[in-house]
Design an enzyme around this catalytic site. Structure first.
Site, PDB file in Angstrom:
ATOM      1  N   ILE A  13       0.840  -1.208   0.000  1.00  0.00           N
ATOM      2  CA  ILE A  13       0.000   0.000   0.000  1.00  0.00           C
ATOM      3  C   ILE A  13       0.873   1.256   0.000  1.00  0.00           C
ATOM      4  CG2 ILE A  13      -1.910   1.210   1.128  1.00  0.00           C
ATOM      5  CD1 ILE A  13      -2.671  -1.463   2.441  1.00  0.00           C
ATOM      6  N   THR A  37      12.031  -5.376   4.878  1.00  0.00           N
ATOM      7  CA  THR A  37      11.845  -6.741   5.368  1.00  0.00           C
ATOM      8  C   THR A  37      11.510  -7.597   4.141  1.00  0.00           C
ATOM      9  OG1 THR A  37       9.445  -6.534   5.611  1.00  0.00           O
ATOM     10  CG2 THR A  37      10.804  -5.817   7.494  1.00  0.00           C
ATOM     11  N   THR A 125      -6.221  -0.769  10.718  1.00  0.00           N
ATOM     12  CA  THR A 125      -6.960  -1.794   9.988  1.00  0.00           C
ATOM     13  C   THR A 125      -8.311  -2.067  10.637  1.00  0.00           C
ATOM     14  OG1 THR A 125      -6.952  -4.164   9.508  1.00  0.00           O
ATOM     15  CG2 THR A 125      -5.605  -3.474  11.346  1.00  0.00           C
ATOM     16  N   ASP A 126      -9.251  -2.567   9.834  1.00  0.00           N
ATOM     17  CA  ASP A 126     -10.555  -2.942  10.393  1.00  0.00           C
ATOM     18  C   ASP A 126     -10.446  -4.145  11.337  1.00  0.00           C
ATOM     19  OD1 ASP A 126     -10.093  -4.949   8.516  1.00  0.00           O
ATOM     20  OD2 ASP A 126     -11.988  -4.671   7.423  1.00  0.00           O
ATOM     21  N   GLU A 127      -9.300  -4.858  11.271  1.00  0.00           N
ATOM     22  CA  GLU A 127      -9.169  -6.067  12.097  1.00  0.00           C
ATOM     23  C   GLU A 127      -9.133  -5.749  13.584  1.00  0.00           C
ATOM     24  OE1 GLU A 127      -6.620  -9.192  10.916  1.00  0.00           O
ATOM     25  OE2 GLU A 127      -6.996  -8.859   8.781  1.00  0.00           O
ATOM     26  N   TYR A 150      -1.552 -10.112  15.220  1.00  0.00           N
ATOM     27  CA  TYR A 150      -1.405  -8.963  14.311  1.00  0.00           C
ATOM     28  C   TYR A 150      -2.410  -7.873  14.691  1.00  0.00           C
ATOM     29  CZ  TYR A 150      -2.565  -6.101  10.226  1.00  0.00           C
ATOM     30  OH  TYR A 150      -2.871  -5.037   9.396  1.00  0.00           O
ATOM     31  N   SER A 153      -1.618  -6.135  17.872  1.00  0.00           N
ATOM     32  CA  SER A 153      -0.506  -5.171  17.766  1.00  0.00           C
ATOM     33  C   SER A 153      -0.988  -3.880  17.113  1.00  0.00           C
ATOM     34  CB  SER A 153       0.680  -5.780  17.002  1.00  0.00           C
ATOM     35  OG  SER A 153       0.374  -5.939  15.627  1.00  0.00           O
ATOM     36  N   LYS A 154      -1.854  -3.978  16.115  1.00  0.00           N
ATOM     37  CA  LYS A 154      -2.377  -2.768  15.456  1.00  0.00           C
ATOM     38  C   LYS A 154      -3.285  -1.997  16.423  1.00  0.00           C
ATOM     39  CE  LYS A 154      -1.809  -1.683  11.676  1.00  0.00           C
ATOM     40  NZ  LYS A 154      -0.713  -0.879  11.038  1.00  0.00           N
ATOM     41  N   ARG A 214     -14.715 -11.164   3.525  1.00  0.00           N
ATOM     42  CA  ARG A 214     -13.881  -9.968   3.602  1.00  0.00           C
ATOM     43  C   ARG A 214     -14.523  -8.886   2.742  1.00  0.00           C
ATOM     44  NH1 ARG A 214     -12.586 -12.469   7.274  1.00  0.00           N
ATOM     45  NH2 ARG A 214     -10.528 -13.027   8.068  1.00  0.00           N
TER      46      ARG A 214
HETATM   47  P1  NAD Z   1       3.268  -4.833   3.496  1.00  0.00           P
HETATM   48  O1  NAD Z   1       3.618  -5.972   4.395  1.00  0.00           O
HETATM   49  O2  NAD Z   1       3.102  -5.051   2.042  1.00  0.00           O
HETATM   50  O3  NAD Z   1       4.360  -3.657   3.668  1.00  0.00           O
HETATM   51  C1  NAD Z   1       4.885  -3.295   4.905  1.00  0.00           C
HETATM   52  C2  NAD Z   1       6.154  -2.473   4.646  1.00  0.00           C
HETATM   53  O4  NAD Z   1       6.667  -2.045   5.911  1.00  0.00           O
HETATM   54  C3  NAD Z   1       7.274  -3.255   3.958  1.00  0.00           C
HETATM   55  O5  NAD Z   1       7.826  -2.503   2.911  1.00  0.00           O
HETATM   56  C4  NAD Z   1       8.297  -3.478   5.061  1.00  0.00           C
HETATM   57  O6  NAD Z   1       9.635  -3.564   4.588  1.00  0.00           O
HETATM   58  C5  NAD Z   1       8.079  -2.253   5.932  1.00  0.00           C
HETATM   59  N1  NAD Z   1       8.510  -2.442   7.318  1.00  0.00           N
HETATM   60  C6  NAD Z   1       8.231  -3.492   8.128  1.00  0.00           C
HETATM   61  N2  NAD Z   1       8.807  -3.305   9.320  1.00  0.00           N
HETATM   62  C7  NAD Z   1       9.434  -2.106   9.280  1.00  0.00           C
HETATM   63  C8  NAD Z   1      10.181  -1.356  10.222  1.00  0.00           C
HETATM   64  N3  NAD Z   1      10.413  -1.809  11.460  1.00  0.00           N
HETATM   65  N4  NAD Z   1      10.660  -0.151   9.850  1.00  0.00           N
HETATM   66  C9  NAD Z   1      10.457   0.328   8.591  1.00  0.00           C
HETATM   67  N5  NAD Z   1       9.773  -0.354   7.663  1.00  0.00           N
HETATM   68  C10 NAD Z   1       9.258  -1.560   8.010  1.00  0.00           C
HETATM   69  O7  NAD Z   1       1.951  -4.205   4.132  1.00  0.00           O
HETATM   70  P2  NAD Z   1       0.701  -3.509   3.417  1.00  0.00           P
HETATM   71  O8  NAD Z   1      -0.271  -4.542   3.054  1.00  0.00           O
HETATM   72  O9  NAD Z   1       1.197  -2.565   2.412  1.00  0.00           O
HETATM   73  O10 NAD Z   1       0.103  -2.697   4.652  1.00  0.00           O
HETATM   74  C11 NAD Z   1       0.537  -1.373   4.925  1.00  0.00           C
HETATM   75  C12 NAD Z   1      -0.175  -0.866   6.166  1.00  0.00           C
HETATM   76  O11 NAD Z   1      -1.581  -0.879   5.931  1.00  0.00           O
HETATM   77  C13 NAD Z   1       0.055  -1.731   7.406  1.00  0.00           C
HETATM   78  O12 NAD Z   1       0.180  -0.878   8.513  1.00  0.00           O
HETATM   79  C14 NAD Z   1      -1.212  -2.574   7.512  1.00  0.00           C
HETATM   80  O13 NAD Z   1      -1.470  -2.909   8.853  1.00  0.00           O
HETATM   81  C15 NAD Z   1      -2.249  -1.629   6.954  1.00  0.00           C
HETATM   82  N6  NAD Z   1      -3.415  -2.235   6.312  1.00  0.00           N
HETATM   83  C16 NAD Z   1      -3.254  -3.187   5.339  1.00  0.00           C
HETATM   84  C17 NAD Z   1      -4.387  -3.692   4.684  1.00  0.00           C
HETATM   85  C18 NAD Z   1      -4.265  -4.729   3.607  1.00  0.00           C
HETATM   86  O14 NAD Z   1      -5.281  -5.247   3.150  1.00  0.00           O
HETATM   87  N7  NAD Z   1      -3.078  -5.061   3.112  1.00  0.00           N
HETATM   88  C19 NAD Z   1      -5.671  -3.237   5.045  1.00  0.00           C
HETATM   89  C20 NAD Z   1      -5.790  -2.265   6.049  1.00  0.00           C
HETATM   90  C21 NAD Z   1      -4.661  -1.762   6.657  1.00  0.00           C
HETATM   91  O1  DAU Z   2      -8.856  -6.402   6.904  1.00  0.00           O
HETATM   92  C1  DAU Z   2      -7.645  -5.758   6.689  1.00  0.00           C
HETATM   93  C2  DAU Z   2      -6.529  -6.764   6.775  1.00  0.00           C
HETATM   94  O2  DAU Z   2      -6.619  -7.575   5.615  1.00  0.00           O
HETATM   95  C3  DAU Z   2      -5.140  -6.134   6.883  1.00  0.00           C
HETATM   96  O3  DAU Z   2      -5.061  -5.433   8.090  1.00  0.00           O
HETATM   97  C4  DAU Z   2      -4.049  -7.202   6.815  1.00  0.00           C
HETATM   98  O4  DAU Z   2      -2.771  -6.589   6.799  1.00  0.00           O
HETATM   99  C5  DAU Z   2      -4.236  -8.003   5.555  1.00  0.00           C
HETATM  100  O5  DAU Z   2      -3.286  -9.059   5.526  1.00  0.00           O
HETATM  101  C6  DAU Z   2      -5.645  -8.582   5.487  1.00  0.00           C
HETATM  102  O6  DAU Z   2      -5.849  -9.592   6.502  1.00  0.00           O
HETATM  103  P1  DAU Z   2      -6.649 -10.946   6.160  1.00  0.00           P
HETATM  104  O7  DAU Z   2      -6.234 -11.969   7.132  1.00  0.00           O
HETATM  105  O8  DAU Z   2      -8.092 -10.684   5.993  1.00  0.00           O
HETATM  106  O9  DAU Z   2      -6.023 -11.223   4.689  1.00  0.00           O
HETATM  107  P2  DAU Z   2      -5.481 -12.546   3.978  1.00  0.00           P
HETATM  108  O10 DAU Z   2      -5.216 -12.162   2.561  1.00  0.00           O
HETATM  109  O11 DAU Z   2      -4.396 -13.206   4.742  1.00  0.00           O
HETATM  110  O12 DAU Z   2      -6.753 -13.499   4.023  1.00  0.00           O
HETATM  111  C7  DAU Z   2      -7.990 -13.086   3.461  1.00  0.00           C
HETATM  112  C8  DAU Z   2      -9.001 -14.190   3.698  1.00  0.00           C
HETATM  113  O13 DAU Z   2      -8.607 -15.348   2.925  1.00  0.00           O
HETATM  114  C9  DAU Z   2      -9.051 -14.694   5.130  1.00  0.00           C
HETATM  115  O14 DAU Z   2     -10.380 -15.096   5.429  1.00  0.00           O
HETATM  116  C10 DAU Z   2      -8.132 -15.921   5.142  1.00  0.00           C
HETATM  117  C11 DAU Z   2      -8.353 -16.481   3.757  1.00  0.00           C
HETATM  118  N1  DAU Z   2      -7.215 -17.199   3.143  1.00  0.00           N
HETATM  119  C12 DAU Z   2      -6.008 -16.586   3.141  1.00  0.00           C
HETATM  120  C13 DAU Z   2      -4.908 -17.192   2.551  1.00  0.00           C
HETATM  121  C14 DAU Z   2      -3.551 -16.528   2.564  1.00  0.00           C
HETATM  122  C15 DAU Z   2      -7.405 -18.425   2.522  1.00  0.00           C
HETATM  123  O15 DAU Z   2      -8.529 -18.971   2.496  1.00  0.00           O
HETATM  124  N2  DAU Z   2      -6.345 -19.026   1.933  1.00  0.00           N
HETATM  125  C16 DAU Z   2      -5.087 -18.475   1.940  1.00  0.00           C
HETATM  126  O16 DAU Z   2      -4.134 -19.097   1.406  1.00  0.00           O
END
Ligand code: NAD
Ligand code: DAU
Length: 343
Positions: A13, A37, A125-127, A150, A153-154, A214
């Site tokens: 993101i 990372t 996050t909504d989680e 996770y 922690s958020k 989701r």
């Molecule tokens: P991601 O795992 O793709 O990216 C995380 C980035 O943070 C990476 O580039 C990593 O190198 C960096 N990072 C990790 N630890 C670090 C540290 N100690 N110092 C500096 N950089 C560090 O994650 P994402 O999916 O892009 O999510 C970004 C943010 O959005 C997160 O805070 C996540 O909780 C939040 N979020 C994600 C989703 C989703 O669906 N992916 C939804 C809602 C909120």
């Molecule tokens: O809701 C926001 C969150 O969405 C973010 O805060 C998190 O960073 C992001 O990882 C995501 O969390 P989820 O656990 O919802 O996402 P994930 O893609 O891991 O899984 C989505 C759904 O799919 C969940 O119900 C678990 C399921 N799943 C996931 C994987 C990886 C499967 O069924 N099979 C899989 O292999």
């Protein structure tokens, strides 16, 4: 000109947000602090190597000296995307989640407070709200009931930001978005994993009965929402972000197979995630009404576009799967961008 510190800008993101901001605001300068990372990938920022408005610094948000050094150079706003973000990994081992997501956030807000940074956005996050039954939605007033390490922690980071706003008048804002999908997402998450497996004819792992729900938002819409919050949000407040697009996982998987012309025999039901949250659903009314923001991308078109992106960027997937992306920094950025020791 505005100077933004964006943490985690090499992740999914964060990198989309940097592209979004630099395209929309040609006069902005972005400092991107990322530890790189396993989830950080500078190939997510390809094309920006020679853009002087993007300054990449490899470093850790827990490193007080590094963060203070950047803030002293003059920063208007900080947007904290950096996190350990994968629920499954937090179940296997949670200490890194506490270190980065909680201690790292505390380090950032304390230094932002001391340096009188004008605005701080915590990307949450909504989680943090836990799980819903078959009805109802998460509002900003919903109780905080995290279920995975996770999410805990958020939620802890959110509580720290909230306490700083309340106690110190800190200009922090928290955003809580639903599940994102789109380009540059690490293929450990559901949608990129399913797409890349389906393209390669590998099994699609579906946890449990596949009826977990989701609420999907295209990453571009998440970026435009954070932009709205950054520029017009009210300090001390929380904004939920979502696109009102709930789907059971099995339906997402079937859609991907259909659009790729693959057989449903690839669907493979596997052992469930421990403590698996049944349903997430965001009520985004507040950001829609107060900041005049709306999600623009329907899942139907967003998933087609995303599948096309992964099909057209097979090198990106190949580099992530093989680990080759880990050397991209040296090849493309080593000469021009700073490490902490060079700051
Ligand atoms: P991601 O795992 O793709 O990216 C995380 C980035 O943070 C990476 O580039 C990593 O190198 C960096 N990072 C990790 N630890 C670090 C540290 N100690 N110092 C500096 N950089 C560090 O994650 P994402 O999916 O892009 O999510 C970004 C943010 O959005 C997160 O805070 C996540 O909780 C939040 N979020 C994600 C989703 C989703 O669906 N992916 C939804 C809602 C909120
Ligand atoms: O809701 C926001 C969150 O969405 C973010 O805060 C998190 O960073 C992001 O990882 C995501 O969390 P989820 O656990 O919802 O996402 P994930 O893609 O891991 O899984 C989505 C759904 O799919 C969940 O119900 C678990 C399921 N799943 C996931 C994987 C990886 C499967 O069924 N099979 C899989 O292999």
């Amino acid at each position: 000109m505005k100077r933004l510190l964006i943490t985690g800008g090499a992740g999914f993101i964060g990198s989309n947000f940097i592209r979004y901001i630099l395209a929309k605001y040609p006069g902005y300068h972005v400092i991107n602090l990322d530890k790189l990372t396993y989830a950080g990938n500078l190939e997510n920022l390809s094309g920006l190597e020679n853009d002087a408005r993007h300054e990449f610094i490899q470093g850790d948000i827990c490193d007080a000296e590094a963060v203070a050094g950047i803030l002293r150079k003059g920063i208007d706003s900080v947007i904290n995307f950096a996190a350990e973000s994968h629920v499954d990994r937090s179940i296997l081992s949670s200490s890194e989640f506490i270190r980065t997501n909680v201690v790292g956030t505390l380090n950032l807000i304390e230094l932002c407070r001391k340096n009188r940074i004008g605005r701080y956005i915590q990307i949450s996050t909504d989680e943090v709200y836990g799980s819903l039954g078959s009805s109802g939605f998460f509002t900003e007033a919903s109780p905080i009931q995290p279920n995975s390490p996770y999410a805990a922690s958020k939620a802890s980071a959110d509580m720290l930001v909230r306490s700083y706003c309340h106690t110190h008048g800190f200009p922090g804002i928290i955003t809580r978005c639903s599940n994102n999908y789109g380009p540059y997402q690490f293929p450990e998450k559901l949608i990129p994993l399913l797409i890349s497996n389906a393209i390669n004819g590998f099994p699609l792992p579906i946890y449990g009965d596949g009826l977990y729900v989701r609420d999907w938002i295209h990453v571009r819409d998440h970026c435009s929402a954070v932009d709205a919050v950054l520029h017009n949000g009210k300090p001390g407040e929380v904004y939920n972000i979502g696109a009102r697009q709930e789907l059971p996982n099995i339906q997402v998987a079937r859609t991907i197979l259909r659009l790729l012309g693959k057989d449903e025999s690839l669907l493979t039901f596997v052992e469930d995630r421990p403590g698996h949250d049944r349903r997430y659903a965001i009520d985004p009314s507040r950001i829609e009404k107060e900041l005049n923001w709306r999600a623009q991308t329907l899942f139907d078109s967003g998933i087609r576009e995303t599948i096309d992106w992964y099909r057209n960027n097979s090198n990106w997937i190949e580099h992530v799967r093989s680990g080759a992306y880990l050397t991209y920094y040296d090849r493309m950025y080593g000469q021009r961008h700073k490490t902490l020791s060079e700051m």
